[in-house]
Scaffold this motif. Structure first.
Motif, PDB file in Angstrom:
ATOM      1  N   THR A 114      29.938  -4.373 -42.283  1.00  0.00           N
ATOM      2  CA  THR A 114      29.659  -3.299 -41.334  1.00  0.00           C
ATOM      3  C   THR A 114      29.114  -3.933 -40.061  1.00  0.00           C
ATOM      4  OG1 THR A 114      29.092  -1.777 -43.134  1.00  0.00           O
ATOM      5  CG2 THR A 114      28.361  -1.187 -40.914  1.00  0.00           C
ATOM      6  N   PRO A 115      29.830  -3.827 -38.937  1.00  0.00           N
ATOM      7  CA  PRO A 115      29.375  -4.491 -37.706  1.00  0.00           C
ATOM      8  C   PRO A 115      27.975  -4.017 -37.306  1.00  0.00           C
ATOM      9  CG  PRO A 115      31.643  -3.723 -37.480  1.00  0.00           C
ATOM     10  CD  PRO A 115      31.109  -3.136 -38.763  1.00  0.00           C
ATOM     11  N   PRO A 116      27.126  -4.912 -36.800  1.00  0.00           N
ATOM     12  CA  PRO A 116      25.744  -4.556 -36.470  1.00  0.00           C
ATOM     13  C   PRO A 116      25.607  -3.344 -35.547  1.00  0.00           C
ATOM     14  CG  PRO A 116      25.988  -6.921 -36.439  1.00  0.00           C
ATOM     15  CD  PRO A 116      27.362  -6.364 -36.642  1.00  0.00           C
ATOM     16  N   LEU A 117      26.427  -3.256 -34.515  1.00  0.00           N
ATOM     17  CA  LEU A 117      26.304  -2.135 -33.583  1.00  0.00           C
ATOM     18  C   LEU A 117      26.696  -0.822 -34.248  1.00  0.00           C
ATOM     19  CD1 LEU A 117      27.691  -3.725 -30.282  1.00  0.00           C
ATOM     20  CD2 LEU A 117      25.324  -3.581 -31.099  1.00  0.00           C
ATOM     21  N   GLU A 118      27.731  -0.854 -35.065  1.00  0.00           N
ATOM     22  CA  GLU A 118      28.141   0.342 -35.800  1.00  0.00           C
ATOM     23  C   GLU A 118      27.065   0.766 -36.788  1.00  0.00           C
ATOM     24  OE1 GLU A 118      31.502   1.459 -39.158  1.00  0.00           O
ATOM     25  OE2 GLU A 118      32.061   0.096 -37.519  1.00  0.00           O
ATOM     26  N   ALA A 119      26.477  -0.228 -37.461  1.00  0.00           N
ATOM     27  CA  ALA A 119      25.414   0.062 -38.418  1.00  0.00           C
ATOM     28  C   ALA A 119      24.220   0.716 -37.732  1.00  0.00           C
ATOM     29  CB  ALA A 119      24.975  -1.224 -39.117  1.00  0.00           C
ATOM     30  N   ALA A 120      23.836   0.204 -36.569  1.00  0.00           N
ATOM     31  CA  ALA A 120      22.690   0.757 -35.840  1.00  0.00           C
ATOM     32  C   ALA A 120      22.913   2.225 -35.489  1.00  0.00           C
ATOM     33  CB  ALA A 120      22.441  -0.061 -34.572  1.00  0.00           C
ATOM     34  N   ALA A 121      24.128   2.550 -35.048  1.00  0.00           N
ATOM     35  CA  ALA A 121      24.444   3.943 -34.712  1.00  0.00           C
ATOM     36  C   ALA A 121      24.343   4.833 -35.947  1.00  0.00           C
ATOM     37  CB  ALA A 121      25.839   4.022 -34.098  1.00  0.00           C
ATOM     38  N   HIS A 122      24.837   4.317 -37.079  1.00  0.00           N
ATOM     39  CA  HIS A 122      24.806   5.095 -38.317  1.00  0.00           C
ATOM     40  C   HIS A 122      23.381   5.269 -38.825  1.00  0.00           C
ATOM     41  CE1 HIS A 122      26.146   7.040 -41.843  1.00  0.00           C
ATOM     42  NE2 HIS A 122      26.151   5.994 -42.655  1.00  0.00           N
ATOM     43  N   ILE A 123      22.559   4.223 -38.703  1.00  0.00           N
ATOM     44  CA  ILE A 123      21.155   4.320 -39.124  1.00  0.00           C
ATOM     45  C   ILE A 123      20.452   5.431 -38.355  1.00  0.00           C
ATOM     46  CG2 ILE A 123      18.920   3.125 -39.125  1.00  0.00           C
ATOM     47  CD1 ILE A 123      20.548   0.489 -39.491  1.00  0.00           C
TER      48      ILE A 123
END
Length: 234
Positions: free
Chosen positions: A206-215
């Motif tokens: 899971t790409p870091p930027l995508e993960a941050a948005a999901h978090i």
């Protein structure tokens, strides 16, 4: 489709060791060397450390758990679940009390995970919280922390929700993988089903930027529904 083409297609979807081949009863030399390389990377991730300069650039101060060494941390998981008395005092002195969202980072079982992903995930997560109109407290770093250290931190700061960005147990294909554990009103004695997690945060997962948005989106749901874990509707 021929078997070789099918195998090639399958291997393109996973880093798992499939169809490696053998020479008699032994693995191929190339396969064995890759295995030894990846195993060494996993060991390095477990025993590595997060640079102080890196943490300072992220604006994070550091506290320790009751695990005073890496050896103790690996042998006594229970000690990694509680912040040291000195660390608890520092948290109470330097952090906002009763924040809406508390962000914590920890090396956990992989220092590489923080070094590889922290610089992307933390700023993007702060942006995601802002988009969802959520207020963040004072982020900090926990050295040698286990997942349940978030419960002790919850007792100290009483946040509405807490997210712990922590290094995962390294695999042979992903020594720098991070997880984000989240909990609504964490307190000591909470059970694992009260937590939510986004795992495999790294460039090949899971790409870091995508993960941050999901978090950020998950934390917004926690605040709105006033719960977390298996009953949370995301």
């Amino acid at each position: 489709m021929e078997e070789k083409e099918q195998l090639k297609l399958l291997k393109s979807f996973t880093p798992a060791r499939i169809g490696e081949g053998r020479t008699g009863t032994r693995p191929l030399t190339e396969s064995m060397l890759r295995l030894r390389r990846d195993h060494a990377a996993a060991v390095d991730a477990v025993h590595g450390h997060v640079d102080n300069d890196f943490l300072m650039k992220l604006g994070l101060f550091t506290v320790e758990t009751l695990s005073k060494s890496r050896e103790v941390y690996l042998q006594r998981p229970d000690l990694g679940r509680r912040i040291s008395p000195e660390g608890a005092k520092m948290i109470q002195e330097r952090c906002m009390h009763k924040p809406q969202i508390q962000i914590v980072l920890s090396n956990g079982l992989s220092a590489d995970a923080i070094m590889a992903n922290g610089n992307d995930v933390l700023p993007a997560l702060l942006d995601s919280l802002a988009v969802h109109d959520l207020q963040s407290g004072t982020p900090f770093f926990v050295k040698n922390g286990r997942v349940a250290c978030m419960d002790h931190i919850g007792e100290l700061l009483e946040p509405e929700a807490l997210v712990l960005l922590i290094g995962e147990r390294p695999g042979l294909a992903s020594p720098g993988s991070m997880s984000a554990y989240m909990c609504y009103k964490p307190r000591e004695g909470m059970i694992e089903s009260d937590r939510n997690v986004i795992s495999n945060i790294h460039q090949k997962g899971t790409p870091p930027l995508e993960a941050a948005a999901h978090i950020g989106a998950v934390l917004k749901c926690m605040i709105e529904q006033q719960l977390s874990g298996i009953h949370l509707q995301v």
